[in-house]
Structure formats: structure tokens, C-alpha cells
Design a protein around this motif. Structure first.
Motif, PDB file in Angstrom:
ATOM      1  N   VAL A  10     -53.041 -33.355  63.193  1.00  0.00           N
ATOM      2  CA  VAL A  10     -53.907 -33.975  62.189  1.00  0.00           C
ATOM      3  C   VAL A  10     -54.591 -32.864  61.398  1.00  0.00           C
ATOM      4  O   VAL A  10     -54.659 -31.709  61.839  1.00  0.00           O
ATOM      5  N   PHE A  11     -55.105 -33.235  60.225  1.00  0.00           N
ATOM      6  CA  PHE A  11     -55.713 -32.242  59.339  1.00  0.00           C
ATOM      7  C   PHE A  11     -57.073 -32.736  58.862  1.00  0.00           C
ATOM      8  O   PHE A  11     -57.243 -33.916  58.550  1.00  0.00           O
ATOM      9  N   VAL A  12     -58.010 -31.814  58.818  1.00  0.00           N
ATOM     10  CA  VAL A  12     -59.347 -32.092  58.303  1.00  0.00           C
ATOM     11  C   VAL A  12     -59.544 -31.264  57.040  1.00  0.00           C
ATOM     12  O   VAL A  12     -59.298 -30.048  57.045  1.00  0.00           O
ATOM     13  N   ARG A  13     -59.948 -31.927  55.960  1.00  0.00           N
ATOM     14  CA  ARG A  13     -60.268 -31.175  54.745  1.00  0.00           C
ATOM     15  C   ARG A  13     -61.679 -30.628  54.867  1.00  0.00           C
ATOM     16  O   ARG A  13     -62.617 -31.364  55.200  1.00  0.00           O
ATOM     17  N   ILE A  14     -61.816 -29.335  54.600  1.00  0.00           N
ATOM     18  CA  ILE A  14     -63.107 -28.658  54.689  1.00  0.00           C
ATOM     19  C   ILE A  14     -63.395 -27.981  53.355  1.00  0.00           C
ATOM     20  O   ILE A  14     -62.576 -27.225  52.839  1.00  0.00           O
ATOM     21  N   GLN A  15     -64.568 -28.283  52.798  1.00  0.00           N
ATOM     22  CA  GLN A  15     -65.015 -27.667  51.562  1.00  0.00           C
ATOM     23  C   GLN A  15     -66.445 -27.178  51.744  1.00  0.00           C
ATOM     24  O   GLN A  15     -67.315 -27.928  52.193  1.00  0.00           O
ATOM     25  N   THR A  16     -66.692 -25.920  51.406  1.00  0.00           N
ATOM     26  CA  THR A  16     -68.045 -25.395  51.497  1.00  0.00           C
ATOM     27  C   THR A  16     -68.214 -24.275  50.484  1.00  0.00           C
ATOM     28  O   THR A  16     -67.280 -23.515  50.208  1.00  0.00           O
ATOM     29  N   ASP A  17     -69.416 -24.188  49.913  1.00  0.00           N
ATOM     30  CA  ASP A  17     -69.688 -23.142  48.929  1.00  0.00           C
ATOM     31  C   ASP A  17     -69.818 -21.778  49.582  1.00  0.00           C
ATOM     32  O   ASP A  17     -69.474 -20.763  48.980  1.00  0.00           O
ATOM     33  N   VAL A 200     -58.453 -39.954  68.851  1.00  0.00           N
ATOM     34  CA  VAL A 200     -58.339 -40.053  67.394  1.00  0.00           C
ATOM     35  C   VAL A 200     -59.607 -40.670  66.806  1.00  0.00           C
ATOM     36  O   VAL A 200     -60.147 -40.190  65.800  1.00  0.00           O
ATOM     37  N   ALA A 201     -60.109 -41.718  67.430  1.00  0.00           N
ATOM     38  CA  ALA A 201     -61.319 -42.369  66.940  1.00  0.00           C
ATOM     39  C   ALA A 201     -62.514 -41.430  67.024  1.00  0.00           C
ATOM     40  O   ALA A 201     -63.351 -41.383  66.104  1.00  0.00           O
ATOM     41  N   LEU A 202     -62.615 -40.676  68.108  1.00  0.00           N
ATOM     42  CA  LEU A 202     -63.734 -39.755  68.267  1.00  0.00           C
ATOM     43  C   LEU A 202     -63.686 -38.677  67.195  1.00  0.00           C
ATOM     44  O   LEU A 202     -64.726 -38.313  66.618  1.00  0.00           O
ATOM     45  N   LEU A 203     -62.507 -38.157  66.909  1.00  0.00           N
ATOM     46  CA  LEU A 203     -62.365 -37.159  65.850  1.00  0.00           C
ATOM     47  C   LEU A 203     -62.787 -37.749  64.503  1.00  0.00           C
ATOM     48  O   LEU A 203     -63.555 -37.131  63.755  1.00  0.00           O
ATOM     49  N   ALA A 204     -62.294 -38.939  64.193  1.00  0.00           N
ATOM     50  CA  ALA A 204     -62.607 -39.566  62.906  1.00  0.00           C
ATOM     51  C   ALA A 204     -64.106 -39.796  62.764  1.00  0.00           C
ATOM     52  O   ALA A 204     -64.704 -39.507  61.708  1.00  0.00           O
ATOM     53  N   GLU A 205     -64.744 -40.301  63.818  1.00  0.00           N
ATOM     54  CA  GLU A 205     -66.177 -40.593  63.740  1.00  0.00           C
ATOM     55  C   GLU A 205     -67.008 -39.304  63.708  1.00  0.00           C
ATOM     56  O   GLU A 205     -68.046 -39.246  63.041  1.00  0.00           O
ATOM     57  N   ALA A 206     -66.547 -38.270  64.405  1.00  0.00           N
ATOM     58  CA  ALA A 206     -67.285 -37.003  64.400  1.00  0.00           C
ATOM     59  C   ALA A 206     -67.242 -36.353  63.021  1.00  0.00           C
ATOM     60  O   ALA A 206     -68.260 -35.829  62.543  1.00  0.00           O
ATOM     61  N   ILE A 207     -66.090 -36.382  62.376  1.00  0.00           N
ATOM     62  CA  ILE A 207     -65.986 -35.802  61.036  1.00  0.00           C
ATOM     63  C   ILE A 207     -66.865 -36.572  60.057  1.00  0.00           C
ATOM     64  O   ILE A 207     -67.554 -35.979  59.209  1.00  0.00           O
ATOM     65  N   ASN A 238     -55.940 -38.760  56.021  1.00  0.00           N
ATOM     66  CA  ASN A 238     -55.277 -39.929  56.602  1.00  0.00           C
ATOM     67  C   ASN A 238     -54.070 -39.497  57.437  1.00  0.00           C
ATOM     68  O   ASN A 238     -53.119 -38.913  56.909  1.00  0.00           O
ATOM     69  N   PRO A 239     -54.095 -39.751  58.747  1.00  0.00           N
ATOM     70  CA  PRO A 239     -52.984 -39.323  59.602  1.00  0.00           C
ATOM     71  C   PRO A 239     -51.650 -39.994  59.260  1.00  0.00           C
ATOM     72  O   PRO A 239     -50.599 -39.542  59.732  1.00  0.00           O
ATOM     73  N   LEU A 240     -51.699 -41.062  58.464  1.00  0.00           N
ATOM     74  CA  LEU A 240     -50.463 -41.750  58.085  1.00  0.00           C
ATOM     75  C   LEU A 240     -49.738 -41.049  56.946  1.00  0.00           C
ATOM     76  O   LEU A 240     -48.576 -41.364  56.679  1.00  0.00           O
ATOM     77  N   TYR A 241     -50.400 -40.104  56.292  1.00  0.00           N
ATOM     78  CA  TYR A 241     -49.776 -39.417  55.166  1.00  0.00           C
ATOM     79  C   TYR A 241     -48.586 -38.579  55.612  1.00  0.00           C
ATOM     80  O   TYR A 241     -48.615 -37.956  56.691  1.00  0.00           O
ATOM     81  N   GLU A 242     -47.578 -38.525  54.770  1.00  0.00           N
ATOM     82  CA  GLU A 242     -46.469 -37.601  54.962  1.00  0.00           C
ATOM     83  C   GLU A 242     -46.854 -36.242  54.381  1.00  0.00           C
ATOM     84  O   GLU A 242     -47.881 -36.091  53.720  1.00  0.00           O
TER      85      GLU A 242
END
Length: 287
Positions: A10-17, A200-207, A238-242
């Protein structure tokens, strides 16, 4: 969706200045292009790696808060038999929603709480969750988001403490150099060794929690927090993305396709609630 059909990666998008993680940023200065090797040069082409240690601690803290808000307790990250120099702090941690690390292994199933199951670290347990470092580059075209990479601009900064009296005219008293990455935007690649619905749910809710509390001192990432460092916009891709859809998320010239919108609706309305039910059951069992 059965977890057998769910991707391990899975992938998490991270953006920070601004991201400051002490002296742990590893740069590739010998690969820098155009001869710009100077780490203080604003036009340097230095890339490198952000190790996963600070990232992992930041994410774990978010996961712990999710468990605690569900009236559960989380494994303390420190060993229960360690000789903590600040024993009072450790005791207050236990009163704030934690249990001694490994105590949960005494449960009937022997798996421990969901935090221990994920992160391991007790009795040679490896954990079911691998956190990779983020490779960054200032050249956007060279960033491969499918491999957990990011666009980011490295600079070594100087911080001076100077005298305050008129006679010494701001004479420097102390100089400190810090490594910083600015305008970081990319993906963080995470892998489940075993995929479970509650993970998966814990990761989603934590993010989501970390994104909502991004300016809370306790939930900023890294150092320089009073100077705006570590304020992170984050979202679970979204983990469903290709793979090609994952790349499209980071393409500033493109929006979602109709198919991506359909997958977003399925994820939010079908799969995620099912996984959240499993998380609620797991936390209830762990309590």
C-alpha cells in the motif's frame, strides 16, 4: 473484498513544506548533477533517502491513538524491563492508554494486541508490517512513485544562537547545522507480511487521524516543530488503484478518471467499513 485478494503493498501520499529528521537524512552528493555538490547551494541537485525510523514512529503514534480512541490500550514501544531514567514518565504513559510491552501476549490466542502484531519487537517477533525508507530527488521526472519515492529538495541549514548585548553586536555563541528536505511530495511504500482486515483499517484510520492533527505538536513529524517542520498532509492512496492510477495521483496535470472515482466509492462505501468492523472486533478482543 477478502483479505486474500487485497494487495500486500500500500502507499501513503506524504506532502510537507519542511522535514527535519536530525542527522539521519542520507544524501547521494557524489551523484549530484551539474557539479552542484554543495549542500548549502539552493540550486543543488542532491537527492537521498529519508530513513523509515522517524516515519515509523510518527505512524505508530497515530495508530496507537486510533486504538485508544476505541477504548483499547496499545503496547508501549519501550521494553517493560528497561531501566528508564525517567520512570515517572513511563508510569504516566501507562496511565495514558498503554500497557507494558508484551503483556498482551498472555491473551488466549497468543497474538498480542493489534499494535504488537503489526510492529513486533518483543520475543524476536518481526511484526507483520514493513516500513520502507523514502528515496527523494529534486528532479520530478526521475521520481518513481510506484517504488515509494518522492520529489524533495535537500539543503543543509545553519542555525545560530547569537549574543544579545549591544557591545558584542550579535557575536555568534553557537552554530548548529541541520539537514532538511523542503517541498516533499511523494509516496511512502508500506507492506504487510500478512494482510488482515484490521491492519488495513487501522492504517487507514491512523493516516486520517494524523492528517486531521497535523499541527498538533505531538503528531508533527521530525524536528523543528515550532518552526513549521513536520506538518504533513497525508492520505492513504486507494488500495484498489492499479499502478498507472497510482502514478496519476501524483500527476499535477491530470485528475481522477471515472474508473478511479468508481473505485473510490467502492473503497469508502464497501471495503473500508467491512475492515473497520474487523478492527472494532479486534480491539474489543484485545481490551
Amino acid at each position: 473484498m477478502q483479505t486474500d485478494d487485497f494487495p500486500n503493498d500500500v502507499f501513503v501520499r506524504i506532502q510537507t513544506d519542511l522535514l527535519v529528521v536530525g542527522d539521519s537524512i542520507m544524501t547521494d552528493r557524489h551523484h549530484a548533477s551539474n557539479g552542484n555538490y554543495e549542500d548549502t547551494d539552493p540550486q543543488n541537485q542532491i537527492g537521498g533517502i529519508i530513513p523509515a525510523f522517524s516515519l515509523s514512529g510518527w505512524l505508530r503514534h497515530g495508530m496507537e491513538r486510533v486504538v485508544q480512541e476505541r477504548d483499547g490500550t496499545a503496547c508501549h514501544p519501550g521494553e517493560a524491563n528497561a531501566n528508564f531514567r525517567k520512570d515517572g514518565v513511563y508510569s504516566r504513559d501507562l496511565d495514558a492508554g498503554y500497557h507494558p510491552k508484551g503483556d498482551c501476549l498472555e491473551d488466549d490466542d497468543g497474538n498480542g494486541c493489534v499494535i504488537l502484531d503489526l510492529f513486533g519487537g518483543f520475543g524476536n517477533r518481526p511484526g507483520e508490517f514493513m516500513r520502507r525508507p523514502i528515496q527523494f530527488s529534486p528532479v520530478r521526472s526521475s521520481v518513481d512513485y510506484t517504488r515509494g519515492q518522492a520529489e524533495g529538495h535537500y539543503r543543509r541549514l545553519n542555525r545560530n544562537v547569537v549574543s544579545r548585548n549591544r557591545e558584542d553586536n550579535r557575536e555568534p555563541l553557537r552554530n548548529a547545522e541541520i539537514d532538511a528536505v523542503a517541498n516533499l511530495d511523494g509516496s511512502w511504500h508500506l507492506s504487510f507480511r500478512e494482510t488482515k482486515a484490521e491492519f488495513v483499517a487501522l492504517l487507514a484510520e491512523a493516516i486520517e487521524y494524523l492528517n486531521d492533527h497535523q499541527t498538533d505538536f505531538m503528531h508533527q513529524l521530525g524536528g523543528a516543530r515550532n518552526f513549521g517542520g513536520g506538518i504533513v498532509d497525508c492520505e492513504l492512496v486507494n488500495p484498489l488503484y492499479e499502478e498507472h492510477e497510482l502514478c496519476r495521483v501524483f500527476d499535477r496535470g491530470k485528475g481522477n478518471t471515472n474508473k478511479m472515482d468508481e473505485k473510490d466509492e467502492r473503497w469508502q462505501n464497501e471495503h473500508l467499513p467491512e475492515f473497520q468492523t474487523a478492527l472494532a472486533e479486534r480491539v474489543g478482543e484485545d481490551t
